[in-house]
Scaffold this motif. Structure first.
Motif, PDB file in Angstrom:
ATOM      1  N   TYR A  32       0.708  -1.280  -0.111  1.00 33.43           N
ATOM      2  CA  TYR A  32       0.128  -0.138  -0.123  1.00 33.43           C
ATOM      3  C   TYR A  32       0.913   1.127   0.031  1.00 33.43           C
ATOM      4  N   LEU A  33       0.702   2.055  -0.783  1.00 33.15           N
ATOM      5  CA  LEU A  33       1.527   3.475  -1.074  1.00 33.15           C
ATOM      6  C   LEU A  33       0.567   4.619  -0.954  1.00 33.15           C
ATOM      7  N   ASP A  34       1.028   5.801  -0.124  1.00 30.47           N
ATOM      8  CA  ASP A  34       0.424   6.825   0.254  1.00 30.47           C
ATOM      9  C   ASP A  34       1.327   7.967   0.249  1.00 30.47           C
ATOM     10  N   TYR A  35       0.940   8.809  -0.759  1.00 31.24           N
ATOM     11  CA  TYR A  35       1.772   9.962  -0.809  1.00 31.24           C
ATOM     12  C   TYR A  35       0.696  11.383  -0.131  1.00 31.24           C
ATOM     13  N   ASP A  36       0.836  11.266   1.104  1.00 31.71           N
ATOM     14  CA  ASP A  36      -0.319  12.227   1.709  1.00 31.71           C
ATOM     15  C   ASP A  36       0.533  13.762   1.881  1.00 31.71           C
ATOM     16  N   LEU A  37       0.877  14.438   0.385  1.00 34.49           N
ATOM     17  CA  LEU A  37       1.435  15.564   0.513  1.00 34.49           C
ATOM     18  C   LEU A  37       0.584  16.693   0.765  1.00 34.49           C
ATOM     19  N   ASP A  38       1.475  17.895   1.071  1.00 29.12           N
ATOM     20  CA  ASP A  38       0.425  19.122   1.327  1.00 29.12           C
ATOM     21  C   ASP A  38      -0.200  19.661   0.011  1.00 29.12           C
ATOM     22  N   GLY A  39       0.352  19.417  -1.154  1.00 26.98           N
ATOM     23  CA  GLY A  39      -0.464  19.852  -2.130  1.00 26.98           C
ATOM     24  C   GLY A  39      -1.286  18.674  -2.610  1.00 26.98           C
ATOM     25  N   ASP A  40      -2.669  18.951  -2.617  1.00 26.54           N
ATOM     26  CA  ASP A  40      -3.501  17.880  -3.230  1.00 26.54           C
ATOM     27  C   ASP A  40      -3.341  17.430  -4.399  1.00 26.54           C
ATOM     28  N   ALA A  41      -3.006  18.365  -5.309  1.00 26.56           N
ATOM     29  CA  ALA A  41      -2.747  17.890  -6.715  1.00 26.56           C
ATOM     30  C   ALA A  41      -1.511  17.007  -6.811  1.00 26.56           C
ATOM     31  N   MET A  42      -0.567  16.931  -5.981  1.00 32.15           N
ATOM     32  CA  MET A  42       0.564  16.211  -6.118  1.00 32.15           C
ATOM     33  C   MET A  42       0.487  14.987  -5.503  1.00 32.15           C
ATOM     34  N   SER A  43      -0.769  14.810  -4.527  1.00 35.64           N
ATOM     35  CA  SER A  43      -0.936  13.587  -3.570  1.00 35.64           C
ATOM     36  C   SER A  43      -1.446  12.477  -4.248  1.00 35.64           C
ATOM     37  N   GLN A  44      -1.095  11.170  -4.126  1.00 36.30           N
ATOM     38  CA  GLN A  44      -1.145  10.048  -4.622  1.00 36.30           C
ATOM     39  C   GLN A  44      -1.566   8.733  -3.562  1.00 36.30           C
ATOM     40  N   ASP A  45      -2.352   8.044  -3.835  1.00 42.20           N
ATOM     41  CA  ASP A  45      -2.362   6.788  -2.979  1.00 42.20           C
ATOM     42  C   ASP A  45      -2.669   5.693  -3.971  1.00 42.20           C
ATOM     43  N   GLY A  46      -2.419   4.432  -3.502  1.00 41.36           N
ATOM     44  CA  GLY A  46      -2.818   3.307  -4.365  1.00 41.36           C
ATOM     45  C   GLY A  46      -2.083   1.999  -4.031  1.00 41.36           C
ATOM     46  N   PHE A  47      -1.830   1.025  -4.801  1.00 42.45           N
ATOM     47  CA  PHE A  47      -1.219  -0.248  -4.386  1.00 42.45           C
ATOM     48  C   PHE A  47      -0.283  -0.823  -5.344  1.00 42.45           C
ATOM     49  N   GLU A  48       0.444  -1.489  -4.934  1.00 42.34           N
ATOM     50  CA  GLU A  48       1.776  -2.165  -5.751  1.00 42.34           C
ATOM     51  C   GLU A  48       1.699  -3.541  -5.591  1.00 42.34           C
ATOM     52  N   VAL A  49       1.774  -4.287  -6.667  1.00 40.98           N
ATOM     53  CA  VAL A  49       1.895  -5.754  -6.754  1.00 40.98           C
ATOM     54  C   VAL A  49       3.399  -6.157  -7.367  1.00 40.98           C
ATOM     55  N   GLY A  50       4.039  -7.044  -6.710  1.00 39.09           N
ATOM     56  CA  GLY A  50       5.228  -7.753  -7.759  1.00 39.09           C
ATOM     57  C   GLY A  50       5.666  -8.972  -7.136  1.00 39.09           C
ATOM     58  N   ILE A  51       6.543  -9.510  -7.737  1.00 41.52           N
ATOM     59  CA  ILE A  51       7.193 -10.645  -7.684  1.00 41.52           C
ATOM     60  C   ILE A  51       8.671 -10.638  -7.730  1.00 41.52           C
ATOM     61  N   GLY A  52       9.349 -11.479  -6.911  1.00 38.21           N
ATOM     62  CA  GLY A  52      10.755 -11.648  -7.051  1.00 38.21           C
ATOM     63  C   GLY A  52      11.233 -13.142  -7.160  1.00 38.21           C
ATOM     64  N   TYR A  53      12.129 -13.342  -8.043  1.00 37.53           N
ATOM     65  CA  TYR A  53      12.749 -14.592  -8.172  1.00 37.53           C
ATOM     66  C   TYR A  53      14.115 -14.694  -8.094  1.00 37.53           C
ATOM     67  N   THR A  54      14.666 -15.785  -7.401  1.00 39.07           N
ATOM     68  CA  THR A  54      16.265 -15.814  -7.078  1.00 39.07           C
ATOM     69  C   THR A  54      16.473 -17.366  -7.419  1.00 39.07           C
ATOM     70  N   TYR A  55      17.820 -17.265  -8.143  1.00 41.28           N
ATOM     71  CA  TYR A  55      18.318 -18.578  -8.366  1.00 41.28           C
ATOM     72  C   TYR A  55      19.577 -18.554  -7.924  1.00 41.28           C
ATOM     73  N   THR A  56      19.719 -19.953  -7.102  1.00 36.35           N
ATOM     74  CA  THR A  56      21.155 -19.720  -6.384  1.00 36.35           C
ATOM     75  C   THR A  56      22.055 -21.143  -6.721  1.00 36.35           C
ATOM     76  N   SER A  57      23.085 -21.014  -7.177  1.00 38.75           N
ATOM     77  CA  SER A  57      24.022 -22.385  -7.414  1.00 38.75           C
ATOM     78  C   SER A  57      25.522 -22.087  -6.866  1.00 38.75           C
ATOM     79  N   SER A  58      26.278 -22.752  -7.033  1.00 39.27           N
ATOM     80  CA  SER A  58      27.453 -22.692  -6.360  1.00 39.27           C
ATOM     81  C   SER A  58      28.437 -21.752  -7.418  1.00 39.27           C
ATOM     82  N   LYS A  59      27.922 -21.313  -8.596  1.00 33.10           N
ATOM     83  CA  LYS A  59      28.708 -20.466  -9.302  1.00 33.10           C
ATOM     84  C   LYS A  59      27.901 -19.318  -9.732  1.00 33.10           C
ATOM     85  N   VAL A  60      26.741 -19.133  -9.436  1.00 33.46           N
ATOM     86  CA  VAL A  60      26.043 -17.912  -9.900  1.00 33.46           C
ATOM     87  C   VAL A  60      24.931 -17.682  -9.044  1.00 33.46           C
TER      88      VAL A  60
END
Length: 335
Positions: A228-256
């Motif tokens: 959840y993101l909330d930019y509660d700025l003093d200027g209402d025209a610059m303020s924003q709120d909303g959501f973010e979705v994401g995914i991370g992937y990690t591969y691990t071996s002995s060499k990389v």
């Protein structure tokens, strides 16, 4: 296009997991450093300077989408930690990137404790004051040289992972953004009430939750997340709120070790911008990838690393569009 230098921690930009590193089996000092460099490009109508180096044109010819600026950069990340004899409590100092698109590089001073039942908890104070970030005082000036002013951000960060023995993690950041001379709209002859709508200062909140799936004994890790993101700025025209979705992937071996991250955010603006007659609704996209090669060239302590990151915010107000892409190479070492 103008060459600039931007001090960003690429190691942080390309890391998908919030989970805290294991404290380890030994008390005393530990940490890591990541040193290197790279190049890329940035588009912004608001940022003027980071760490003493220019990012954008001090003069624009129209109030449209920003032009891109080439950037050459040193890539630096670090953490220094001290673990107490209990091996459950640690204090640490390190840097982190709060927002790549705003070039907000912060230093955090934290204390962490690993509880037996509820999980690992870390509380940090964060500040961008040392990054010497400057914004345009009145970014809407056209056809004349714009002046800039100092800006900074500070607050607290709470991270809680291995919640009650699970793979759930929560990361919450609460901070205040300040600009010394916020003069947005003066050159346009706007009323005081209209100028107040453009104020870029205020409170910024980000609360993220994720879960890590470990496969084949940790060889593959998949981490979906929601924020959840909330930019509660003093200027209402610059303020924003909303959501973010994401995914991370990690591969691990002995060499990389291959670390990847993908995210999308949908942000809603609060009020109509008095200059452009539209609200600051925006879509934000980010993707990053990082490769680490332990043991390459016979090196035992230094790990060669290459990475790339791209982030873009597409706003209904074209003037507010922002994007950045970077590629880098560095050497990473734990101690």
């Amino acid at each position: 296009m103008k060459k600039a230098v931007l001090a960003l921690a690429i190691s942080t930009l390309a890391t998908p997991a919030l989970a805290l590193d294991p404290i380890g089996d030994e008390s005393g000092w530990s940490g890591f450093i990541n040193l290197g460099g790279g190049f890329g490009s940035i588009e912004t109508n608001f940022l003027s300077e980071v760490a003493g180096f220019d990012l954008g044109n001090d003069r624009i010819d129209d109030a449209g989408s920003p032009d891109d600026e080439d950037i050459g950069l040193p890539a630096g990340g670090f953490k220094v930690a001290y673990t107490f004899d209990s091996k459950k409590t640690q204090v640490l100092l390190g840097n982190t990137v709060l927002e790549p698109l705003a070039a907000e590089l912060a230093v955090q001073l934290a204390v962490r404790h690993d509880f037996d039942k509820i999980g690992n908890v870390q509380l940090a104070g964060i500040s961008t004051a040392g990054a010497s970030t400057k914004q345009w005082s009145d970014p809407y000036q056209v056809g004349v040289k714009r002046g800039d002013t100092d800006s900074d951000s500070g607050g607290v960060r709470l991270t809680w992972d291995n919640m009650f023995g699970s793979n759930f993690e929560v990361d919450a950041i609460f901070r205040d953004r300040n600009i010394d001379d916020e003069d947005s709209g003066i050159a346009l002859g706007l009323t005081r009430a209209e100028r107040d709508l453009l104020d870029r200062q205020g409170d910024v909140t980000r609360v993220e939750a994720g879960y890590t799936f470990s496969l084949e004994g940790g060889k593959h890790e998949l981490r979906p997340r929601l924020a959840y993101l909330d930019y509660d700025l003093d200027g209402d025209a610059m303020s924003q709120d909303g959501f973010e979705v994401g995914i991370g992937y990690t591969y691990t071996s002995s060499k990389v070790k291959w670390i990847n991250n993908l995210s999308y955010a949908s942000l809603d603006g609060d009020k109509t911008n008095p200059v452009f007659g539209d609200s600051n609704d925006a879509d934000r996209y980010a993707v990053s990838s990082r490769l680490m090669f332990p043991g390459a060239f016979g090196w035992k302590k230094w790990v060669p690393t290459v990475g790339a990151v791209y982030a873009d915010e597409d706003s209904d107000v074209d003037f507010n569009d922002t994007s950045i892409w970077l590629v880098s190479a560095s050497l990473y070492r734990r101690f």
